[in-house]
Design a protein around this motif. Structure first.
Motif, mmCIF file in Angstrom:
data_model
loop_
_atom_site.group_PDB
_atom_site.id
_atom_site.type_symbol
_atom_site.label_atom_id
_atom_site.label_comp_id
_atom_site.label_asym_id
_atom_site.label_seq_id
_atom_site.Cartn_x
_atom_site.Cartn_y
_atom_site.Cartn_z
ATOM 1 N N GLY A 96 36.169 73.829 59.090
ATOM 2 C CA GLY A 96 36.433 72.445 58.717
ATOM 3 C C GLY A 96 35.271 71.810 57.989
ATOM 4 O O GLY A 96 35.451 70.974 57.098
ATOM 5 N N ILE A 97 34.053 72.197 58.343
ATOM 6 C CA ILE A 97 32.863 71.637 57.694
ATOM 7 C C ILE A 97 32.809 72.065 56.236
ATOM 8 O O ILE A 97 32.436 71.276 55.365
ATOM 9 N N GLN A 98 33.211 73.284 55.959
ATOM 10 C CA GLN A 98 33.235 73.729 54.567
ATOM 11 C C GLN A 98 34.273 72.964 53.760
ATOM 12 O O GLN A 98 34.032 72.637 52.586
ATOM 13 N N PHE A 147 33.662 66.569 49.325
ATOM 14 C CA PHE A 147 32.636 65.705 48.753
ATOM 15 C C PHE A 147 32.122 66.241 47.416
ATOM 16 O O PHE A 147 31.786 65.459 46.524
ATOM 17 N N ALA A 148 32.070 67.546 47.272
ATOM 18 C CA ALA A 148 31.675 68.118 45.985
ATOM 19 C C ALA A 148 32.714 67.778 44.911
ATOM 20 O O ALA A 148 32.362 67.428 43.778
ATOM 21 N N LEU A 149 33.987 67.847 45.266
ATOM 22 C CA LEU A 149 35.051 67.498 44.324
ATOM 23 C C LEU A 149 35.010 66.013 43.969
ATOM 24 O O LEU A 149 35.169 65.642 42.795
ATOM 25 N N VAL A 150 34.769 65.156 44.963
ATOM 26 C CA VAL A 150 34.650 63.719 44.702
ATOM 27 C C VAL A 150 33.489 63.451 43.753
ATOM 28 O O VAL A 150 33.605 62.648 42.820
ATOM 29 N N THR A 151 32.369 64.143 43.959
ATOM 30 C CA THR A 151 31.199 63.954 43.106
ATOM 31 C C THR A 151 31.485 64.372 41.668
ATOM 32 O O THR A 151 31.170 63.637 40.724
ATOM 33 N N PHE A 191 24.854 67.472 54.446
ATOM 34 C CA PHE A 191 25.284 68.833 54.773
ATOM 35 C C PHE A 191 24.172 69.852 54.541
ATOM 36 O O PHE A 191 24.152 70.900 55.187
ATOM 37 N N ALA A 192 23.255 69.566 53.636
ATOM 38 C CA ALA A 192 22.144 70.475 53.374
ATOM 39 C C ALA A 192 21.018 70.306 54.395
ATOM 40 O O ALA A 192 20.063 71.077 54.383
ATOM 41 N N GLY A 193 21.117 69.295 55.244
ATOM 42 C CA GLY A 193 20.093 69.078 56.260
ATOM 43 C C GLY A 193 18.949 68.211 55.786
ATOM 44 O O GLY A 193 17.925 68.120 56.462
ATOM 45 N N ALA A 194 19.100 67.566 54.642
ATOM 46 C CA ALA A 194 18.050 66.713 54.100
ATOM 47 C C ALA A 194 18.422 65.251 54.391
ATOM 48 O O ALA A 194 18.858 64.503 53.512
ATOM 49 N N ASP A 195 18.254 64.871 55.657
ATOM 50 C CA ASP A 195 18.681 63.533 56.073
ATOM 51 C C ASP A 195 17.866 62.428 55.412
ATOM 52 O O ASP A 195 18.402 61.377 55.074
ATOM 53 N N PHE A 196 16.563 62.659 55.234
ATOM 54 C CA PHE A 196 15.731 61.639 54.600
ATOM 55 C C PHE A 196 16.179 61.381 53.168
ATOM 56 O O PHE A 196 16.243 60.234 52.722
ATOM 57 N N LEU A 197 16.496 62.440 52.433
ATOM 58 C CA LEU A 197 16.978 62.269 51.062
ATOM 59 C C LEU A 197 18.323 61.550 51.023
ATOM 60 O O LEU A 197 18.571 60.742 50.129
ATOM 61 N N ALA A 198 19.175 61.822 52.001
ATOM 62 C CA ALA A 198 20.475 61.156 52.046
ATOM 63 C C ALA A 198 20.316 59.659 52.275
ATOM 64 O O ALA A 198 20.945 58.848 51.589
ATOM 65 N N VAL A 199 19.453 59.292 53.215
ATOM 66 C CA VAL A 199 19.231 57.876 53.486
ATOM 67 C C VAL A 199 18.529 57.213 52.306
ATOM 68 O O VAL A 199 18.852 56.078 51.932
ATOM 69 N N SER A 200 17.589 57.903 51.685
ATOM 70 C CA SER A 200 16.924 57.360 50.501
ATOM 71 C C SER A 200 17.915 57.160 49.363
ATOM 72 O O SER A 200 17.847 56.161 48.641
ATOM 73 N N GLN A 201 18.815 58.089 49.204
ATOM 74 C CA GLN A 201 19.861 57.965 48.184
ATOM 75 C C GLN A 201 20.699 56.720 48.431
ATOM 76 O O GLN A 201 20.990 55.967 47.501
#
Length: 93
Positions: free
Chosen positions: A3-5, A11-15, A48-58
């Protein structure tokens, strides 16, 4: 596939679809709103890549600052279609 995939590919398709909308639309407001989809999709892929700081910064920098500024700029400077504005040619001081 798990399900995670499926969620990641969603989200990749939405992007990708939002990015294509930004490129192909002629309406500036639609392009700015599609840019919101791009930023949200990229932020979700960072999670999903585990880069939470980058996600919040985004989310904070791009969606909270840049996108809102662009949206207000476009909405406040919208010129009426078909209306001509007089230009003064008088250069006297």
């Amino acid at each position: 596939m798990t399900g995670i995939q499926y969620i990641y590919y969603f989200f990749a398709l939405v992007t990708v679809l939002s990015a294509l909308t930004v490129l192909l639309t002629k309406n500036v407001i639609h392009a700015v709103l599609a840019l919101l989809g791009v930023f949200l999709g990229v932020s979700a892929m960072y999670i999903f890549a585990g880069a939470d700081f980058l996600a919040v910064s985004q989310l904070i920098v791009y969606i909270g600052g840049v996108l809102v500024l662009m949206l207000f700029g476009v909405m406040l400077t919208n010129k009426e279609v078909g209306k001509e504005y007089p230009v003064s040619r008088n250069n006297s001081l």
